[in-house]
Design an enzyme around this catalytic site. Sequence first.
Site, PDB file in Angstrom:
ATOM      1  N   CYS A 252     -82.156 -62.899  -7.847  1.00 37.49           N
ATOM      2  CA  CYS A 252     -81.747 -64.030  -7.023  1.00 37.49           C
ATOM      3  C   CYS A 252     -81.752 -65.341  -7.823  1.00 37.49           C
ATOM      4  O   CYS A 252     -82.198 -65.398  -8.963  1.00 37.49           O
ATOM      5  CB  CYS A 252     -82.664 -64.156  -5.815  1.00 37.49           C
ATOM      6  SG  CYS A 252     -84.355 -64.637  -6.256  1.00 37.49           S
TER       7      CYS A 252
ATOM      8  N   ALA B 147     -85.086 -66.458  -9.078  1.00 42.01           N
ATOM      9  CA  ALA B 147     -85.508 -65.701 -10.259  1.00 42.01           C
ATOM     10  C   ALA B 147     -84.923 -66.322 -11.527  1.00 42.01           C
ATOM     11  O   ALA B 147     -85.605 -66.437 -12.548  1.00 42.01           O
ATOM     12  CB  ALA B 147     -85.084 -64.237 -10.135  1.00 42.01           C
TER      13      ALA B 147
ATOM     14  N   ARG C 211     -91.830 -60.392 -16.818  1.00 42.87           N
ATOM     15  CA  ARG C 211     -90.767 -60.410 -17.822  1.00 42.87           C
ATOM     16  C   ARG C 211     -91.311 -60.264 -19.242  1.00 42.87           C
ATOM     17  O   ARG C 211     -90.562 -60.163 -20.175  1.00 42.87           O
ATOM     18  CB  ARG C 211     -90.021 -61.735 -17.663  1.00 42.87           C
ATOM     19  CG  ARG C 211     -88.734 -61.873 -18.425  1.00 42.87           C
ATOM     20  CD  ARG C 211     -88.002 -63.039 -17.812  1.00 42.87           C
ATOM     21  NE  ARG C 211     -86.916 -63.570 -18.563  1.00 42.87           N
ATOM     22  CZ  ARG C 211     -86.885 -64.812 -19.051  1.00 42.87           C
ATOM     23  NH1 ARG C 211     -87.926 -65.609 -18.896  1.00 42.87           N
ATOM     24  NH2 ARG C 211     -85.825 -65.255 -19.684  1.00 42.87           N
TER      25      ARG C 211
ATOM     26  N   HIS D 251     -80.016 -70.454 -13.232  1.00 41.48           N
ATOM     27  CA  HIS D 251     -79.989 -70.998 -14.593  1.00 41.48           C
ATOM     28  C   HIS D 251     -79.392 -72.395 -14.578  1.00 41.48           C
ATOM     29  O   HIS D 251     -79.926 -73.326 -15.177  1.00 41.48           O
ATOM     30  CB  HIS D 251     -79.105 -70.150 -15.521  1.00 41.48           C
ATOM     31  CG  HIS D 251     -79.515 -68.724 -15.637  1.00 41.48           C
ATOM     32  ND1 HIS D 251     -78.610 -67.711 -15.822  1.00 41.48           N
ATOM     33  CD2 HIS D 251     -80.740 -68.136 -15.605  1.00 41.48           C
ATOM     34  CE1 HIS D 251     -79.254 -66.557 -15.903  1.00 41.48           C
ATOM     35  NE2 HIS D 251     -80.540 -66.789 -15.776  1.00 41.48           N
TER      36      HIS D 251
HETATM   37 FE1  CFM Z   1     -80.179 -64.591 -21.102  1.00 44.05          FE
HETATM   38 FE2  CFM Z   1     -80.171 -62.210 -20.674  1.00 44.05          FE
HETATM   39 FE3  CFM Z   1     -80.970 -63.962 -18.830  1.00 44.05          FE
HETATM   40 FE4  CFM Z   1     -82.415 -63.511 -21.054  1.00 44.05          FE
HETATM   41 FE5  CFM Z   1     -83.950 -61.756 -19.696  1.00 44.05          FE
HETATM   42 FE6  CFM Z   1     -81.668 -60.506 -19.317  1.00 44.05          FE
HETATM   43 FE7  CFM Z   1     -82.462 -62.231 -17.513  1.00 44.05          FE
HETATM   44 MO1  CFM Z   1     -83.740 -59.992 -17.803  1.00 44.05          MO
HETATM   45  S1  CFM Z   1     -80.924 -63.002 -22.421  1.00 44.05           S
HETATM   46  S2  CFM Z   1     -81.915 -65.312 -20.048  1.00 44.05           S
HETATM   47  S3  CFM Z   1     -84.485 -62.969 -21.407  1.00 44.05           S
HETATM   48  S4  CFM Z   1     -79.032 -63.566 -19.584  1.00 44.05           S
HETATM   49  S5  CFM Z   1     -83.491 -59.762 -20.051  1.00 44.05           S
HETATM   50  S6  CFM Z   1     -79.842 -60.140 -20.573  1.00 44.05           S
HETATM   51  S7  CFM Z   1     -81.564 -60.392 -17.208  1.00 44.05           S
HETATM   52  S8  CFM Z   1     -84.572 -62.099 -17.702  1.00 44.05           S
HETATM   53  S9  CFM Z   1     -81.540 -63.979 -16.721  1.00 44.05           S
END
Ligand code: CFM
Length: 553
Positions: free
Chosen positions: A72, A75, A106, A206
């Site tokens: 989500c 997250a 994580r 993000h």
């Molecule tokens: Fe970038 Fe990723 Fe992500 Fe990531 Fe991660 Fe991920 Fe993620 Mo899990 S590199 S920041 S450290 S997009 S592994 S492939 S899904 S937490 S949001």
Amino acid sequence: MAKPAEDMETKITLDGRDPEKVKEELLGSYPTKVARKRAKSIIVNKIDPGEEVPVIQSNVRTVPGLMSQRGCCYAGCKGVVLGPTRDIVNITHGPIGCGFYSWLTRRNQTDATTTPDGHNFMTYCFSTDMQDQEIIFGGEKKLAQAIQEAYDNFHPKAIAVFATCPVGLIGDDVHSVCKKMKEKLGINVFGFSCEGYKGVSQSAGHHIANNQIFKHVIGLDDTVRDGEYKLNLLGEYNIGGDAFEIERIFARCGLTMISTFSGNSSVDNFANAHTADLNLIMCHRSINYVAEMMEKKYGLPWIKVNFIGARATAKSLRKIAEYFGDKKLIDRVEAVIAEEMPKVEASLAGIRPRTAGKRAMLFVGGSRAHHYQELFAELGMETLSAGYEFAHRDDYEGRKVLPSIKVDSDSRNIEELEVHPDPERYSPRKSPEEMARLKEKGMPFSDYRGMMPEMKQGSLVIDDITQHETDAMLEIFKPDIFCAGIKEKYTVQKHGIPMKQLHSYDYGGPYAGFAGAVNFYEDIDRMVNSRVWSYLKAPWQKNPELSATYAWE
Ligand code: CFM
């Protein structure tokens, strides 16, 4: 002229199969409407000589009822971008579950001994633990109390507050509470409207995290730190200790890390990130907004790098050295590569004969499904199929498609900050002539080619893969390894196929840099050459009446 293209199309195969037929098979058991929708997210990769790849539908809502890998918005904001910063007290305003499930699962690590106060709040789970009382009468008072309590107990430099779904639904104003508490306590307190439902996935979180960090932290401290070659590393989160390995390599090369967003990071480092000479972007998806905004406001250019894979690491280091263009640095980087690579090559010499020719599938997040293909290639393994959970078209097809991406109502929901050059602090790091010269030499400023141009013709690229599609891909191809996350792990193993978590690395890592590559080779060797999973009988093999997916076929 049409003939060769037709020939090329008929010849495309994937592991001896027709990928278009496989796609039909994946879609076969969906209702017509769902199949039509999913068809746009399941793409047979075709690269034309101009590097054009097909359009892939991504960053759209998951069809209700389909089992998705996604997380989500909360997250993505709290867990991913802000979570790894050790000295901000991150308070989840919401029911306890949201805080609990985003509490260190994580495996992002940190080294608190590198900051003088030694603050590390990452091991705590701060939450307002909302109850019915707050849902009915409002939770702002309880939030103010929680901020006060966190301050009294820990005296942090900064406190961040994250809104969860119920907070948005009842209308608590986290920003006004933060503002009041900031004035009262005299420390930086800022909030994030990152309610879980706010976007179609983590990706929205993000963006929200990037916006607030940019508004509330970056640029607060103009101290220029020592160092000849000053860098920020964006989109590296120190999973399994990756950042420690990258920092080791940077130190050997004489590169100074001003700040990392946000693996092994401290809030103070964010505050003077704008004093660096270059931004390096590792995970483009999660943090490209910060790089873009810093370039506009402070004149700091950015390039995409990748420290996953030994060859990719060497390539990225060479790019950095070339940017500075200093002979001393170029020589030092070459010397470090020359010293590090023999260990990598010795490891590969032993392992590659056992892994070459094996086949992998990667379905992870928004960048790793691409980056880890480098490591598999070094092992001589082919990536048959890959996809992201929540990436956008630019992560698949390259940034050149950005102008053609339609902004839908879900994306419009997320604030786009208007950023202008800072009247005093905007300073381009290189002259336009120097930038032009570097660009001409191939320095990829503000660019990312995406995953698809680097994958083979005919590979299946699947966005937001569903559980049904996962099961079908495993049945059809029986890959030697499947990479995804904890939610997928056990169903994959029940198919008799080894499963590697590429989010948390299971219990392993680091996998970045040179030492990390060797760790990865060893772990994958053990997995693809062990037959333990193939001896397992899944419940539906022992009791066919339990089989749901294929029962009616
Ligand atoms: Fe970038 Fe990723 Fe992500 Fe990531 Fe991660 Fe991920 Fe993620 Mo899990 S590199 S920041 S450290 S997009 S592994 S492939 S899904 S937490 S949001």
